[in-house]
Write a protein that holds these residues in place. Structure first.
Motif, mmCIF file in Angstrom:
data_model
loop_
_atom_site.group_PDB
_atom_site.id
_atom_site.type_symbol
_atom_site.label_atom_id
_atom_site.label_comp_id
_atom_site.label_asym_id
_atom_site.label_seq_id
_atom_site.Cartn_x
_atom_site.Cartn_y
_atom_site.Cartn_z
ATOM 1 N N ASN A 163 0.838 -1.204 0.000
ATOM 2 C CA ASN A 163 0.000 0.000 0.000
ATOM 3 C C ASN A 163 0.871 1.252 0.000
ATOM 4 O OD1 ASN A 163 -2.577 -1.430 0.265
ATOM 5 N ND2 ASN A 163 -1.809 -2.010 2.298
ATOM 6 N N GLY A 164 1.690 1.375 -1.052
ATOM 7 C CA GLY A 164 2.465 2.595 -1.243
ATOM 8 C C GLY A 164 3.786 2.644 -0.498
ATOM 9 N N ALA A 165 4.256 1.529 0.034
ATOM 10 C CA ALA A 165 5.512 1.532 0.785
ATOM 11 C C ALA A 165 6.724 1.459 -0.152
ATOM 12 C CB ALA A 165 5.529 0.342 1.737
ATOM 13 N N ALA A 166 7.837 2.003 0.299
ATOM 14 C CA ALA A 166 9.091 1.916 -0.459
ATOM 15 C C ALA A 166 9.624 0.498 -0.351
ATOM 16 C CB ALA A 166 10.100 2.910 0.095
ATOM 17 N N LEU A 167 9.779 -0.172 -1.492
ATOM 18 C CA LEU A 167 10.162 -1.582 -1.511
ATOM 19 C C LEU A 167 11.372 -1.773 -2.424
ATOM 20 C CD1 LEU A 167 9.541 -4.536 -0.730
ATOM 21 C CD2 LEU A 167 7.963 -4.620 -2.687
ATOM 22 N N TYR A 168 12.465 -2.300 -1.864
ATOM 23 C CA TYR A 168 13.695 -2.541 -2.605
ATOM 24 C C TYR A 168 13.952 -4.045 -2.714
ATOM 25 C CZ TYR A 168 14.960 2.353 -1.478
ATOM 26 O OH TYR A 168 14.985 3.711 -1.348
ATOM 27 N N GLY A 225 2.794 -1.177 4.418
ATOM 28 C CA GLY A 225 2.162 0.132 4.366
ATOM 29 C C GLY A 225 3.170 1.210 4.699
ATOM 30 N N THR A 226 2.785 2.447 4.536
ATOM 31 C CA THR A 226 3.677 3.567 4.825
ATOM 32 C C THR A 226 3.842 3.795 6.322
ATOM 33 O OG1 THR A 226 1.820 5.085 4.584
ATOM 34 C CG2 THR A 226 3.202 4.712 2.635
ATOM 35 N N ASP A 227 2.877 3.337 7.113
ATOM 36 C CA ASP A 227 2.923 3.557 8.558
ATOM 37 C C ASP A 227 2.927 2.268 9.371
ATOM 38 O OD1 ASP A 227 2.810 6.457 8.471
ATOM 39 O OD2 ASP A 227 0.756 6.185 7.755
ATOM 40 N N ILE A 240 2.424 -4.253 12.887
ATOM 41 C CA ILE A 240 3.556 -3.622 13.564
ATOM 42 C C ILE A 240 3.690 -2.191 13.042
ATOM 43 C CG2 ILE A 240 6.043 -3.718 13.953
ATOM 44 C CD1 ILE A 240 5.850 -6.750 13.605
ATOM 45 N N PRO A 241 3.462 -1.194 13.900
ATOM 46 C CA PRO A 241 3.480 0.197 13.442
ATOM 47 C C PRO A 241 4.888 0.712 13.211
ATOM 48 C CG PRO A 241 3.118 0.108 15.802
ATOM 49 C CD PRO A 241 3.131 -1.310 15.330
ATOM 50 N N GLY A 242 5.008 1.738 12.391
ATOM 51 C CA GLY A 242 6.287 2.381 12.129
ATOM 52 C C GLY A 242 6.469 2.680 10.656
ATOM 53 N N ARG A 243 7.326 3.642 10.382
ATOM 54 C CA ARG A 243 7.644 3.993 8.997
ATOM 55 C C ARG A 243 8.953 3.304 8.626
ATOM 56 N NH1 ARG A 243 4.506 8.070 7.091
ATOM 57 N NH2 ARG A 243 6.002 8.509 5.420
ATOM 58 N N TYR A 244 8.868 2.437 7.631
ATOM 59 C CA TYR A 244 10.007 1.615 7.263
ATOM 60 C C TYR A 244 10.245 1.651 5.751
ATOM 61 C CZ TYR A 244 9.115 -0.496 11.862
ATOM 62 O OH TYR A 244 8.899 -0.698 13.192
#
Length: 624
Positions: free
Chosen positions: A462-467, A550-552, A566-570
């Motif tokens: 859902n819009g997260a940065a994925l490498y 997710g972003t958060d 698990i919450p957090g920006r990763y």
């Protein structure tokens, strides 16, 4: 002349140079402990190029463990005589390490603790070693080495930490040394005062409260006074095994300082071990008088011609041990099978395999310049064929190049330098930056070494940065952000975490791989990595899968099917490893084309699996 090539003495025995191959658990004997053609050929191959001395382990008493050599009775003498005579024909020397099979503190299979022996049983032990030394002399050995390092039975008596006896074989320092000093005297009594005796000892045990160098020096003084002819200093015990045979995390010659301390306090020669790979390191140790001899072990497994590297201006023409421990420690130790080597598939079968030139020259196409493709090119070019290697990237190495990026692995690039130099010199043609979607024409034989297919799990993003892990390791993407989630806890996952921690990142690793990291990475590699993990900010979530990003926050599912957010920006990194990749092979349907699938493209595995499969396949191709 290099000091490394100058002669030196151990007792009355002269060695033509300062290089000795040390005792190693090669498992080259048979199930009954006999000397085999495998062991004979291994030693001869290295004696031929000038190794001055060999220390070969043999069990002096008791039931022999499978594949471990024995000298426990007189019936063994004649078979050892054949080997010692061969070594002497090359003007080299050979010592028998009296090495009890299966008696090592802290290891599986350890039965009766020798420290519980009665005084009479201790005398039997001393007698057994002396009888073993006498048999060794009759078999043509130039001397013996008592194995007093790494937790073996003699080492237990030497250890003030472990030896809690209160009789004459414990208590003070002289008591701890008494077993060895009495052994030496009895060996000299039986085999002669001029028969050299070496003691191998751990300079430091690297255990909490364990022996350190000051105490080792005092022990060695007592041993010298008892008649020892040399000290062979190592390091570690089973619970600190990472130091016995360290991985590439540790610099070369890392315990040379111990040899220097001993030399300042002893009159007898000092032998030093400890990840000596480059001849320049060995030369510096001898030149600066840190030791009188160096033992070169794993480097001579990887490259039988190591002696030819001394003074050679083109070092990349010689294989350099990369300290991976995969064949000589990890896989060998799991199976108790003959020792082998990631980069030298000939090891362990030198008596069986010979690469010969074929009478008919073929045009060989290899697709993929990873380690499997390079190994196939190595074999096929040695067989005299015209080899062309196609590679989609701009340089050779495949993912092995990026496997050298995590901490402690830069030496892995030495293997790629070797392949590049040797194959180019043999006339192998490389075509880089060339994607192959169908087999090119004009070739007689095709070997497909396209590497494994990256495993991409089904994730809701859902819009997260994925490498991808490979993008970070290769530098295609920067490790932006402070906090990362690594998806996958296999080999790729752990090394990606190691890479990120070195950059000061906070990391969570999630996966459901059932294998323990120690088994996956090997004792040495894991324990040094574990130290780095303990200094970083890392959380490991096992027995779980990431199901959404997710972003958060991100969500995991455990083995019971329960989910947790698990919450957090990763920033997220896929590190799930690789599977087989047979697409191009299945597209090759022309019956007139001779096509082979090799390496990780055929069966998922590590670099050693890929190299050895390529070696077997290329060697087994029948040229008509």
């Amino acid at each position: 002349m290099y000091k490394l090539l100058s002669p030196a003495m151990i007792g009355p025995i002269q060695l033509k140079n300062r290089v000795i191959f040390p005792s190693m658990c090669l498992y080259f004997s048979d199930q009954d402990g006999n000397v085999t053609d495998k062991l004979y050929t291994f030693v001869e191959r290295r004696a031929q190029v000038g190794v001055a001395g060999f220390i070969i382990p043999a069990n002096p008493h008791g039931t022999n463990k499978p594949n471990r050599a024995s000298i426990a009775d007189d019936s063994r003498i004649s078979q050892w005589r054949r080997l010692t005579d061969m070594v002497h024909r090359y003007d080299s020397r050979v010592f028998c390490q009296l090495h009890p099979s299966g008696i090592q503190f802290g290891r599986v299979g350890f039965s009766k603790n020798p420290l519980e022996h009665t005084a009479e049983e201790v005398q039997f032990l001393i007698e057994s070693y002396a009888q073993g030394a006498l048999r060794a002399k009759k078999a043509g050995f130039d001397g013996v080495e008592i194995h007093g390092a790494h937790g073996h039975e003699v080492a237990l008596f030497l250890s003030s930490l472990i030896n809690q006896r209160t009789d004459q074989y414990g208590g003070d320092l002289a008591g701890h040394a008494r077993l060895v000093t009495e052994m030496i005297k009895k060996i000299k009594n039986y085999a002669g005062q001029d028969f050299p005796v070496i003691l191998r000892i751990s300079g430091e045990e690297r255990l909490p409260g364990g022996r350190q160098m000051a105490e080792t020096i005092e022990l060695c003084r007592l041993v010298e006074a008892a008649g020892a002819d040399a000290i062979h200093v190592s390091v570690g015990m089973p619970d600190s095994e990472q130091w016995e045979c360290p991985s590439s995390d540790i610099p070369q010659g890392h315990i040379a300082w111990m040899g220097e301390m001993l030399k300042k306090n002893l009159q007898i020669p000092v032998i030093i071990v400890g990840r000596i790979v480059d001849w320049t390191v060995a030369e510096e140790i001898i030149e600066t008088e840190k030791a009188d001899f160096v033992t070169v072990g794993r480097a001579l497994l990887a490259e039988p011609d190591w002696m030819k590297s001394i003074g050679c201006p083109e070092q990349d023409l010689i294989r350099h041990c990369i300290g991976c421990n995969q064949g000589c420690r990890n896989k060998r130790g799991k199976k108790k099978s003959p020792c082998t080597c990631l980069q030298n598939p000939m090891l362990g079968q030198e008596e069986l395999v010979e690469i010969k030139k074929d009478e008919t020259i073929k045009k060989v196409c290899i697709i993929g310049a990873g380690v499997a493709g390079l190994e196939a090119a190595d074999v096929m070019s040695q067989r005299g064929h015209q080899v062309t290697v196609f590679e989609k990237e701009k340089e050779l190495g495949g993912i092995f190049r990026w496997a050298s990026v995590p901490p402690g692995k830069k030496d892995y690039l030495n293997l790629l330098r070797y392949f590049e130099k040797v194959l180019t010199r043999r006339g192998v043609k490389f075509v880089f930056d060339h994607q192959i979607n169908e087999l090119p024409g004009g070739f007689d034989i095709y070997l497909l070494a396209v590497g494994g297919r990256e495993i991409i799990p089904a994730l809701e993003n859902n819009g997260a940065a994925l490498y991808r892990a490979i993008d970070l390791l290769s530098g295609i993407r920067e490790a932006d952000g402070d906090s990362f989630v690594v998806v996958g806890d296999g080999l790729v996952g752990y090394e990606t975490v190691d890479f990120l921690i070195a950059k000061g990142k906070k990391v969570i690793m999630v996966g459901d791989n059932p294998e323990d990291p120690l088994a996956r990475l090997g004792i040495a590699r894991w324990r040094f990595m574990e130290e780095r993990f303990q200094k970083g900010e890392i959380r490991i979530i096992r027995d779980a899968l990431v199901i959404s990003l997710g972003t958060d926050s991100f969500t995991i599912k455990n083995k019971n099917g329960e989910t947790e957010e698990i919450p957090g920006r990763y920033t997220y990194v896929l590190a799930c490893g690789y599977g087989a990749n047979e697409d191009l092979y299945h597209q090759a349907q022309d019956p007139d084309q001779e096509v082979y699938l090799i390496g990780s493209a055929k069966v998922a595995g590590d670099a050693m699996d890929a190299i050895h499969d390529a070696f077997r396949t290329a060697l087994g191709i029948v040229v008509k």
